[in-house]
Scaffold this active site. Sequence first.
Site, short mmCIF file in Angstrom:
data_model
loop_
_atom_site.label_atom_id
_atom_site.label_comp_id
_atom_site.label_asym_id
_atom_site.label_seq_id
_atom_site.Cartn_x
_atom_site.Cartn_y
_atom_site.Cartn_z
N ARG A 46 -19.19 29.50 -59.34
CA ARG A 46 -20.41 28.69 -59.13
C ARG A 46 -21.12 28.48 -60.46
NH1 ARG A 46 -24.71 31.30 -57.45
NH2 ARG A 46 -23.66 32.38 -55.74
N TYR A 98 -30.41 2.50 -56.56
CA TYR A 98 -29.41 2.90 -55.58
C TYR A 98 -30.16 3.39 -54.33
CZ TYR A 98 -25.84 5.70 -53.33
OH TYR A 98 -24.99 6.24 -52.42
N ASP A 170 -30.07 6.57 -64.94
CA ASP A 170 -28.85 6.60 -64.13
C ASP A 170 -27.88 5.61 -64.78
OD1 ASP A 170 -26.83 6.17 -62.25
OD2 ASP A 170 -28.16 6.47 -60.54
N LYS A 195 -17.91 7.02 -59.10
CA LYS A 195 -17.71 5.61 -59.38
C LYS A 195 -16.74 5.43 -60.56
CE LYS A 195 -20.70 5.56 -56.08
NZ LYS A 195 -22.13 5.41 -56.26
#
Length: 379
Positions: A46, A98, A170, A195
Amino acid sequence: MDLKTLCIHGCGTKYDTTGAISVPIFQSATFAHPGVGKSTGFDYSRQQNPTREYLEKTVAALECGSDALAFSTGMAAETALMELFSPGDHIIASDDLYGGSHRLFRHISEKNGITVDFVNTSDAAGIESHILPHTKAVFIETPTNPMMQVTDIAAVAEITKRHGLLLIVDNTFLTPYFQQPLKLGADIVLHSGTKYLGGHNDTLAGFIVVSDALLSEKLRCISKTTGACLSPFDSWLLIRGIKTLAIRMEQQQKNTIKIADWLCSHHKIKAVHYPGLRSHPGYSISKKQATGFGAMISFETDSENTAVQILERVEIIQYAESLGGVESLITYPMLQTHADIPKEEREAKGINERLLRLSVGLESADDLIADLKHALDEA
Ligand SMILES: *Cc1c(COP(=O)(O)O)cnc(C)c1O
Protein backbone atom coordinates in the site's frame (compact mmCIF):
# COMPACT_ATOMS: atom_id res chain seq x y z
CA MET A 1 16.26 13.36 -22.47
CA ASP A 2 13.61 13.68 -25.15
CA LEU A 3 10.11 12.71 -24.01
CA LYS A 4 9.94 10.07 -26.76
CA THR A 5 12.92 8.25 -25.24
CA LEU A 6 11.69 8.81 -21.70
CA CYS A 7 8.34 7.20 -22.57
CA ILE A 8 10.11 4.03 -23.68
CA HIS A 9 12.94 3.74 -21.17
CA GLY A 10 11.04 5.22 -18.23
CA CYS A 11 12.91 6.16 -15.08
CA GLY A 12 15.49 3.44 -15.84
CA THR A 13 15.59 2.05 -12.29
CA LYS A 14 16.39 -1.69 -12.22
CA TYR A 15 14.69 -3.76 -9.54
CA ASP A 16 16.00 -7.19 -10.49
CA THR A 17 19.27 -8.74 -11.53
CA THR A 18 18.16 -10.87 -14.48
CA GLY A 19 18.46 -8.18 -17.10
CA ALA A 20 14.73 -8.40 -17.85
CA ILE A 21 13.84 -5.74 -20.42
CA SER A 22 10.25 -5.49 -19.22
CA VAL A 23 9.88 -4.25 -15.65
CA PRO A 24 8.80 -7.24 -13.51
CA ILE A 25 5.38 -7.25 -11.89
CA PHE A 26 6.16 -7.50 -8.18
CA GLN A 27 2.92 -9.17 -7.21
CA SER A 28 3.64 -9.12 -3.49
CA ALA A 29 1.56 -7.57 -0.73
CA THR A 30 4.46 -7.40 1.68
CA PHE A 31 8.28 -7.57 1.83
CA ALA A 32 10.59 -9.34 4.29
CA HIS A 33 12.96 -7.21 6.35
CA PRO A 34 16.69 -8.01 6.27
CA GLY A 35 16.99 -7.39 10.04
CA VAL A 36 15.28 -5.73 12.97
CA GLY A 37 14.65 -2.08 12.18
CA LYS A 38 15.92 -2.65 8.63
CA SER A 39 14.09 -2.34 5.32
CA THR A 40 14.85 -3.08 1.67
CA GLY A 41 13.04 0.18 0.95
CA PHE A 42 9.84 -1.81 0.47
CA ASP A 43 7.68 -2.79 3.44
CA TYR A 44 4.08 -3.12 2.37
CA SER A 45 2.56 -2.58 -1.08
CA ARG A 46 0.00 0.00 0.00
CA GLN A 47 2.99 2.19 0.78
CA GLN A 48 5.55 1.19 -1.83
CA ASN A 49 5.79 -1.45 -4.52
CA PRO A 50 8.67 -1.67 -7.01
CA THR A 51 6.47 -1.90 -10.12
CA ARG A 52 4.36 1.03 -9.00
CA GLU A 53 7.45 2.99 -7.98
CA TYR A 54 8.96 2.55 -11.44
CA LEU A 55 5.76 3.90 -12.96
CA GLU A 56 5.58 6.80 -10.50
CA LYS A 57 9.16 7.82 -11.19
CA THR A 58 8.49 7.65 -14.92
CA VAL A 59 5.37 9.83 -14.69
CA ALA A 60 7.19 12.31 -12.42
CA ALA A 61 9.98 12.58 -15.01
CA LEU A 62 7.49 13.04 -17.88
CA GLU A 63 5.75 15.89 -16.03
CA CYS A 64 9.06 17.44 -14.82
CA GLY A 65 7.94 16.87 -11.24
CA SER A 66 9.87 15.57 -8.25
CA ASP A 67 7.24 13.01 -7.25
CA ALA A 68 4.22 11.26 -8.72
CA LEU A 69 1.70 9.10 -6.88
CA ALA A 70 -0.27 6.40 -8.69
CA PHE A 71 -3.86 5.70 -7.68
CA SER A 72 -6.43 3.09 -8.65
CA THR A 73 -8.43 5.64 -10.71
CA GLY A 74 -8.35 9.30 -11.64
CA MET A 75 -11.18 9.93 -9.19
CA ALA A 76 -9.23 8.18 -6.40
CA ALA A 77 -6.34 10.56 -7.12
CA GLU A 78 -8.70 13.54 -6.99
CA THR A 79 -10.33 12.35 -3.77
CA ALA A 80 -6.90 11.97 -2.14
CA LEU A 81 -5.98 15.43 -3.40
CA MET A 82 -9.03 16.93 -1.69
CA GLU A 83 -7.66 15.62 1.63
CA LEU A 84 -5.11 18.44 1.44
CA PHE A 85 -7.99 20.80 2.31
CA SER A 86 -9.92 21.37 5.52
CA PRO A 87 -13.47 22.43 6.41
CA GLY A 88 -13.81 26.15 5.72
CA ASP A 89 -11.46 26.12 2.74
CA HIS A 90 -12.63 27.51 -0.59
CA ILE A 91 -11.61 26.37 -4.07
CA ILE A 92 -12.13 28.04 -7.43
CA ALA A 93 -12.69 25.53 -10.25
CA SER A 94 -13.25 25.71 -14.01
CA ASP A 95 -16.97 25.76 -14.81
CA ASP A 96 -16.53 23.21 -17.59
CA LEU A 97 -14.99 20.20 -15.88
CA TYR A 98 -15.04 16.45 -16.19
CA GLY A 99 -18.47 15.48 -14.78
CA GLY A 100 -16.96 13.28 -12.07
CA SER A 101 -14.83 16.15 -10.74
CA HIS A 102 -17.92 18.32 -10.58
CA ARG A 103 -19.78 15.56 -8.69
CA LEU A 104 -16.87 15.08 -6.27
CA PHE A 105 -16.81 18.80 -5.43
CA ARG A 106 -20.57 19.17 -5.18
CA HIS A 107 -21.48 15.97 -3.37
CA ILE A 108 -18.43 15.04 -1.31
CA SER A 109 -16.18 18.06 -0.81
CA GLU A 110 -19.03 20.44 0.03
CA LYS A 111 -20.42 17.96 2.58
CA ASN A 112 -16.92 17.98 4.11
CA GLY A 113 -17.08 21.75 4.52
CA ILE A 114 -15.05 22.72 1.45
CA THR A 115 -16.82 25.19 -0.81
CA VAL A 116 -16.21 25.32 -4.55
CA ASP A 117 -17.04 28.15 -6.95
CA PHE A 118 -17.22 27.27 -10.63
CA VAL A 119 -15.96 30.06 -12.88
CA ASN A 120 -14.91 30.48 -16.48
CA THR A 121 -11.14 30.13 -16.07
CA SER A 122 -10.50 30.73 -19.78
CA ASP A 123 -10.86 34.35 -18.65
CA ALA A 124 -7.74 34.17 -16.43
CA ALA A 125 -7.97 37.76 -15.20
CA GLY A 126 -11.57 37.18 -14.10
CA ILE A 127 -10.44 34.57 -11.55
CA GLU A 128 -9.04 37.20 -9.23
CA SER A 129 -12.44 38.65 -8.36
CA HIS A 130 -13.54 35.24 -7.00
CA ILE A 131 -10.67 34.93 -4.51
CA LEU A 132 -11.89 35.01 -0.88
CA PRO A 133 -9.84 35.24 2.33
CA HIS A 134 -10.19 31.46 2.79
CA THR A 135 -9.52 30.48 -0.85
CA LYS A 136 -6.80 27.81 -0.98
CA ALA A 137 -6.61 26.61 -4.57
CA VAL A 138 -7.58 27.05 -8.20
CA PHE A 139 -8.48 23.84 -10.03
CA ILE A 140 -8.44 23.92 -13.82
CA GLU A 141 -8.79 21.58 -16.73
CA THR A 142 -7.36 22.75 -20.04
CA PRO A 143 -8.66 22.07 -22.61
CA THR A 144 -11.94 21.52 -20.78
CA ASN A 145 -14.27 18.61 -21.09
CA PRO A 146 -16.31 18.67 -23.28
CA MET A 147 -16.29 22.26 -24.59
CA MET A 148 -12.52 22.33 -25.23
CA GLN A 149 -12.03 25.76 -23.68
CA VAL A 150 -8.41 26.71 -23.13
CA THR A 151 -7.07 28.38 -19.97
CA ASP A 152 -3.76 30.24 -19.93
CA ILE A 153 -1.87 28.23 -17.29
CA ALA A 154 0.99 30.72 -16.84
CA ALA A 155 -1.45 33.63 -16.45
CA VAL A 156 -3.43 31.76 -13.77
CA ALA A 157 -0.16 30.71 -12.06
CA GLU A 158 0.85 34.35 -11.80
CA ILE A 159 -2.40 35.05 -9.91
CA THR A 160 -2.25 31.98 -7.66
CA LYS A 161 1.39 32.68 -6.72
CA ARG A 162 0.57 36.29 -5.84
CA HIS A 163 -2.26 35.13 -3.54
CA GLY A 164 -0.47 32.10 -2.09
CA LEU A 165 -2.92 29.60 -3.62
CA LEU A 166 -2.23 26.17 -5.07
CA LEU A 167 -2.76 25.80 -8.81
CA ILE A 168 -4.02 22.33 -9.72
CA VAL A 169 -4.19 21.32 -13.39
CA ASP A 170 -6.01 18.24 -14.68
CA ASN A 171 -3.71 17.37 -17.60
CA THR A 172 -5.60 14.26 -18.74
CA PHE A 173 -6.49 15.57 -22.22
CA LEU A 174 -3.04 16.67 -23.42
CA THR A 175 -0.72 14.51 -21.28
CA PRO A 176 2.87 15.60 -20.55
CA TYR A 177 3.71 14.75 -24.14
CA PHE A 178 1.90 17.92 -25.26
CA GLN A 179 1.67 20.01 -22.09
CA GLN A 180 3.71 20.22 -18.87
CA PRO A 181 1.80 22.42 -16.41
CA LEU A 182 4.44 22.30 -13.63
CA LYS A 183 6.86 24.06 -16.00
CA LEU A 184 4.21 26.75 -16.55
CA GLY A 185 3.87 27.44 -12.81
CA ALA A 186 1.26 24.91 -11.65
CA ASP A 187 1.80 23.25 -8.25
CA ILE A 188 -0.07 20.01 -8.80
CA VAL A 189 -0.86 18.00 -11.92
CA LEU A 190 -3.64 15.49 -11.93
CA HIS A 191 -4.30 12.68 -14.41
CA SER A 192 -6.82 10.08 -15.21
CA GLY A 193 -4.23 7.51 -16.33
CA THR A 194 -7.17 5.52 -17.65
CA LYS A 195 -7.13 7.76 -20.72
CA TYR A 196 -4.05 8.54 -22.86
CA LEU A 197 -1.35 7.37 -20.43
CA GLY A 198 -2.80 3.85 -20.33
CA GLY A 199 -4.04 4.37 -23.86
CA HIS A 200 -5.75 1.05 -24.54
CA ASN A 201 -9.15 1.29 -22.82
CA ASP A 202 -8.14 -1.69 -20.69
CA THR A 203 -7.29 -0.35 -17.25
CA LEU A 204 -8.13 2.41 -14.77
CA ALA A 205 -5.47 4.57 -13.10
CA GLY A 206 -4.89 8.04 -11.70
CA PHE A 207 -1.90 10.22 -10.85
CA ILE A 208 -0.97 13.24 -8.80
CA VAL A 209 2.35 14.88 -9.71
CA VAL A 210 4.10 17.62 -7.71
CA SER A 211 7.46 19.33 -7.62
CA ASP A 212 7.39 20.51 -4.01
CA ALA A 213 8.85 18.27 -1.27
CA LEU A 214 6.34 19.30 1.40
CA LEU A 215 3.35 18.65 -0.86
CA SER A 216 4.81 15.30 -1.81
CA GLU A 217 5.24 14.35 1.85
CA LYS A 218 1.64 15.33 2.68
CA LEU A 219 0.24 13.45 -0.31
CA ARG A 220 2.34 10.33 0.42
CA CYS A 221 0.89 10.32 3.93
CA ILE A 222 -2.68 10.73 2.59
CA SER A 223 -2.16 8.01 -0.01
CA LYS A 224 -0.72 5.42 2.38
CA THR A 225 -3.45 6.21 4.90
CA THR A 226 -6.46 6.21 2.58
CA GLY A 227 -5.10 3.35 0.47
CA ALA A 228 -6.44 3.73 -3.08
CA CYS A 229 -3.08 2.79 -4.63
CA LEU A 230 -2.58 1.30 -8.09
CA SER A 231 -2.05 -2.48 -8.14
CA PRO A 232 1.26 -3.95 -9.41
CA PHE A 233 -0.37 -5.44 -12.51
CA ASP A 234 -2.19 -2.22 -13.43
CA SER A 235 1.06 -0.33 -12.81
CA TRP A 236 2.72 -2.60 -15.34
CA LEU A 237 -0.07 -2.00 -17.88
CA LEU A 238 0.50 1.74 -17.47
CA ILE A 239 4.27 1.35 -17.91
CA ARG A 240 3.56 -0.58 -21.09
CA GLY A 241 0.98 1.95 -22.30
CA ILE A 242 3.31 4.90 -21.75
CA LYS A 243 5.96 3.33 -23.99
CA THR A 244 3.83 4.25 -27.02
CA LEU A 245 2.42 7.53 -25.64
CA ALA A 246 4.42 9.76 -27.98
CA ILE A 247 3.59 7.95 -31.18
CA ARG A 248 -0.05 7.53 -30.20
CA MET A 249 -0.48 11.22 -29.35
CA GLU A 250 1.12 12.27 -32.64
CA GLN A 251 -0.97 9.95 -34.79
CA GLN A 252 -4.25 10.47 -32.92
CA GLN A 253 -3.74 14.21 -33.27
CA LYS A 254 -3.13 13.86 -37.03
CA ASN A 255 -6.36 11.88 -37.34
CA THR A 256 -8.19 14.51 -35.28
CA ILE A 257 -7.08 17.41 -37.47
CA LYS A 258 -8.38 15.58 -40.55
CA ILE A 259 -11.67 14.75 -38.89
CA ALA A 260 -12.13 18.27 -37.46
CA ASP A 261 -11.63 19.76 -40.94
CA TRP A 262 -14.06 17.30 -42.43
CA LEU A 263 -16.70 17.97 -39.76
CA CYS A 264 -16.36 21.73 -40.34
CA SER A 265 -17.34 21.21 -43.97
CA HIS A 266 -20.45 19.13 -43.31
CA HIS A 267 -23.77 20.94 -43.58
CA LYS A 268 -25.32 19.08 -40.63
CA ILE A 269 -22.51 20.12 -38.27
CA LYS A 270 -23.11 23.56 -36.79
CA ALA A 271 -19.98 23.99 -34.63
CA VAL A 272 -16.72 22.12 -34.10
CA HIS A 273 -14.79 22.65 -30.86
CA TYR A 274 -11.13 21.75 -31.31
CA PRO A 275 -8.28 24.03 -30.14
CA GLY A 276 -6.25 23.03 -33.22
CA LEU A 277 -8.66 24.94 -35.47
CA ARG A 278 -7.45 28.49 -36.15
CA SER A 279 -10.96 29.73 -35.53
CA HIS A 280 -10.96 28.31 -31.96
CA PRO A 281 -10.70 31.07 -29.31
CA GLY A 282 -8.00 29.09 -27.48
CA TYR A 283 -5.81 28.49 -30.54
CA SER A 284 -3.07 31.01 -29.78
CA ILE A 285 -2.87 30.19 -26.06
CA SER A 286 -2.64 26.51 -27.00
CA LYS A 287 0.22 27.30 -29.38
CA LYS A 288 1.98 29.18 -26.60
CA GLN A 289 1.64 26.69 -23.77
CA ALA A 290 1.41 23.28 -25.43
CA THR A 291 3.21 21.46 -28.22
CA GLY A 292 0.00 19.91 -29.51
CA PHE A 293 -3.77 20.22 -29.49
CA GLY A 294 -4.64 16.66 -28.57
CA ALA A 295 -7.19 14.30 -30.03
CA MET A 296 -10.50 15.29 -28.42
CA ILE A 297 -13.22 17.06 -30.41
CA SER A 298 -16.72 18.06 -29.53
CA PHE A 299 -19.22 19.16 -32.13
CA GLU A 300 -22.76 20.36 -32.40
CA THR A 301 -25.14 18.79 -34.88
CA ASP A 302 -28.12 20.54 -36.46
CA SER A 303 -30.66 18.64 -34.34
CA GLU A 304 -31.11 16.17 -31.53
CA ASN A 305 -32.24 13.68 -34.15
CA THR A 306 -28.93 13.92 -36.03
CA ALA A 307 -26.95 13.49 -32.80
CA VAL A 308 -28.89 10.39 -31.81
CA GLN A 309 -28.63 8.89 -35.28
CA ILE A 310 -24.86 9.35 -35.36
CA LEU A 311 -24.59 7.55 -32.03
CA GLU A 312 -26.74 4.71 -33.29
CA ARG A 313 -25.23 4.39 -36.76
CA VAL A 314 -21.48 4.61 -36.29
CA GLU A 315 -19.87 1.20 -36.67
CA ILE A 316 -16.11 1.63 -36.21
CA ILE A 317 -16.46 4.42 -33.69
CA GLN A 318 -18.08 3.06 -30.56
CA TYR A 319 -20.67 4.74 -28.40
CA ALA A 320 -19.04 4.53 -24.99
CA GLU A 321 -17.79 6.66 -22.12
CA SER A 322 -14.07 7.34 -21.72
CA LEU A 323 -11.43 8.64 -24.07
CA GLY A 324 -7.78 8.56 -24.95
CA GLY A 325 -7.50 4.94 -26.08
CA VAL A 326 -6.53 3.46 -29.42
CA GLU A 327 -10.23 2.80 -30.17
CA SER A 328 -12.28 5.83 -31.21
CA LEU A 329 -15.17 6.48 -28.83
CA ILE A 330 -18.10 8.84 -29.12
CA THR A 331 -20.14 10.06 -26.16
CA TYR A 332 -23.28 12.02 -25.51
CA PRO A 333 -22.11 14.33 -22.68
CA MET A 334 -25.65 15.36 -21.79
CA LEU A 335 -26.65 11.76 -21.01
CA GLN A 336 -23.30 10.33 -19.96
CA THR A 337 -20.33 12.22 -18.54
CA HIS A 338 -22.27 15.36 -17.61
CA ALA A 339 -25.68 13.91 -16.69
CA ASP A 340 -25.34 14.95 -13.04
CA ILE A 341 -24.80 18.63 -13.78
CA PRO A 342 -27.96 20.73 -13.33
CA LYS A 343 -29.70 21.30 -16.70
CA GLU A 344 -29.50 25.11 -16.74
CA GLU A 345 -25.79 25.03 -15.84
CA ARG A 346 -25.12 22.40 -18.47
CA GLU A 347 -27.02 24.16 -21.22
CA ALA A 348 -25.45 27.51 -20.42
CA LYS A 349 -22.11 25.87 -21.25
CA GLY A 350 -23.40 24.48 -24.55
CA ILE A 351 -23.77 20.89 -23.31
CA ASN A 352 -27.13 20.29 -24.97
CA GLU A 353 -28.96 17.53 -26.86
CA ARG A 354 -27.04 18.35 -30.06
CA LEU A 355 -23.52 18.10 -28.62
CA LEU A 356 -21.35 15.02 -29.15
CA ARG A 357 -17.81 14.37 -27.97
CA LEU A 358 -15.40 12.29 -30.00
CA SER A 359 -12.18 10.73 -28.74
CA VAL A 360 -10.27 10.05 -31.92
CA GLY A 361 -8.33 6.79 -31.85
CA LEU A 362 -5.61 5.21 -33.93
CA GLU A 363 -7.72 3.73 -36.72
CA SER A 364 -7.26 5.07 -40.25
CA ALA A 365 -8.60 8.64 -40.42
CA ASP A 366 -10.24 7.81 -43.75
CA ASP A 367 -12.15 4.92 -42.20
CA LEU A 368 -13.27 7.13 -39.32
CA ILE A 369 -14.46 9.84 -41.70
CA ALA A 370 -16.29 7.25 -43.82
CA ASP A 371 -17.94 5.97 -40.63
CA LEU A 372 -19.12 9.47 -39.66
CA LYS A 373 -20.20 10.22 -43.23
CA HIS A 374 -22.28 7.07 -43.40
CA ALA A 375 -23.87 7.87 -40.03
CA LEU A 376 -24.54 11.52 -40.94
CA ASP A 377 -25.70 11.12 -44.49
CA GLU A 378 -28.40 8.70 -43.50
CA ALA A 379 -29.41 10.95 -40.64
C1 LIG B 1 -11.82 10.33 -16.84
C2 LIG B 1 -11.40 11.60 -16.25
C3 LIG B 1 -11.24 11.74 -14.86
C4 LIG B 1 -11.55 10.62 -13.90
O1 LIG B 1 -10.69 9.53 -14.07
P1 LIG B 1 -11.07 7.98 -13.83
O2 LIG B 1 -9.82 7.28 -14.15
O3 LIG B 1 -12.21 7.66 -14.74
O4 LIG B 1 -11.47 7.86 -12.39
C5 LIG B 1 -10.81 12.96 -14.39
N1 LIG B 1 -10.54 13.99 -15.21
C6 LIG B 1 -10.69 13.89 -16.55
C7 LIG B 1 -10.39 15.06 -17.41
C8 LIG B 1 -11.12 12.70 -17.11
O5 LIG B 1 -11.29 12.60 -18.44
